[in-house]
Design a protein around this motif. Structure first.
Motif: not given
Length: 360
Positions: A238-259
């Motif tokens: 997403r930036d000009r540096g050509g790298a990223a610091d990625p992570f993933v969010k996981i959710a099931i709509p209707g459930h309170d938990k977001i990992h």
């Protein structure tokens, strides 16, 4: 004459001479200390959850109260298009007929100057963008302009047309007020030579997103869904540096938990191998799906989306599980209908999910 000496203010002496003020100050400090302890005990995540809930409530009040002004920059309106394919010359003809009920950014309600631009994707011949003339001073502009794109018949099935309605600005850059992406494989030009329809405008879609996410899903009786994030590959920076610091969010709509996975620094091919649990009963699979959102962590500004993908549970086999690679895309404009059941009230209803947010 006597000289008047300026008396210096001594805060300690002043407090000692005013016991009531000392007591008030002590009470204030005590309340602040208790508040800090409560916030620390509750946790930052709970605080953010409360803040998010407050923002959602404000949004609901805006919807319920017609006296509240709609937010500036709202996407609304439709565009009418007509399509025809010239088999002899392998030419796609697109007619921009008109638009209606467009939203402009002028809070005074002043009519704006709109135009429409088209782009073929992919465009191996580099035909570029096509633009209509600017329609002056109306939110329901009519254009009646025809544009042509050279597309081989065999390539129609893989081609899409990006249609954007733009607001012309004399003093600055033009703004996209809405767009629609049309898959050309939705037309059967052999059966019907022309096709005309109205298309509802959506928010802009980030077409630069790329990459895949490798995940697996397993079910553990009686009600535990195990979701494993293995890795991602070929992410688009997403930036000009050509790298990223990625992570993933996981959710099931209707459930309170977001990992959330851990953040991996400086990579477009991260490997996590992390497993998370969701409390889901097998009878819920028909109406549930898992949303995976890959995000680039940015300390200096807001985080950037690297794409989303969705795994439907209605096709999930709890005995064999699921292991696969899913293409990432911008799913902000995806609309889904889910059923919500209230066992106590013995009732159910349907709500629309837009970008993981329930629209009542």
């Amino acid at each position: 004459m006597f000289k008047k000496h300026k008396q210096e203010w001594n805060p300690q002496k002043q407090l000692r001479s005013d016991p009531e003020q000392v007591k008030r100050l002590t009470d204030v400090l005590k309340c602040r200390s208790e508040h800090d302890k409560a916030v620390a005990k509750t946790g930052w995540d709970s605080y953010q959850k409360e803040l998010h809930n407050t923002q959602m409530l404000k949004g609901l009040f805006k919807k319920l109260d017609p006296a509240v002004m709609k937010p500036i920059g709202e996407v609304k309106g439709e565009v009418q298009l007509s399509f025809k394919y010239d088999f002899n010359n392998e030419m796609l003809l697109v007619k921009i007929i008109k638009c209606r009920d467009l939203a402009n950014k002028d809070i005074r309600g002043k009519m704006s100057n709109f135009y429409v631009k088209l782009e073929l994707m992919p465009d191996p011949l580099n035909q570029g963008e096509k633009k209509t003339q600017v329609s002056q001073g109306t939110n329901c502009p009519r254009f009646d302009e025809i544009f042509g794109f050279h597309v081989a018949e065999f390539a129609l099935g893989e081609s899409r047309l990006l249609v954007q309605v733009c607001e012309h600005s004399l003093g600055g850059s033009d703004d996209v007020r809405g767009e629609v992406i049309i898959a050309l494989n939705s037309f059967s030009f052999h059966e019907s030579p022309t096709f005309t329809a109205w298309y509802t405008l959506n928010m802009e879609t980030d077409l630069s997103i790329s990459g895949d996410l490798d995940v697996s899903v397993a079910f553990q009786t009686p009600n535990t869904l195990l979701v494993t994030i293995h890795a991602a590959s070929n992410l688009a920076p997403r930036d000009r540096g050509g790298a990223a610091d990625p992570f993933v969010k996981i959710a099931i709509p209707g459930h309170d938990k977001i990992h959330q996975t851990r953040v991996l620094k400086g990579t477009l091919n991260p490997v996590w191998s992390e497993t998370f649990e969701f409390p889901v009963h097998e009878e819920e699979f028909e109406d549930k799906y898992i949303v995976f959102h890959v995000i680039d962590k940015d300390r200096s500004s807001s985080n950037d989306s690297l794409g989303q993908c969705i795994v439907e549970l209605k096709h999930f086999n709890p005995e064999t599980g699921l292991n696969g690679t899913f293409e990432l895309a911008d799913l902000r404009n995806s609309n889904r209908i889910v059923t919500v059941t209230c066992r106590k009230a013995r009732a159910n209803g349907k709500i629309r999910i837009v970008d993981g947010i329930p629209i009542y």
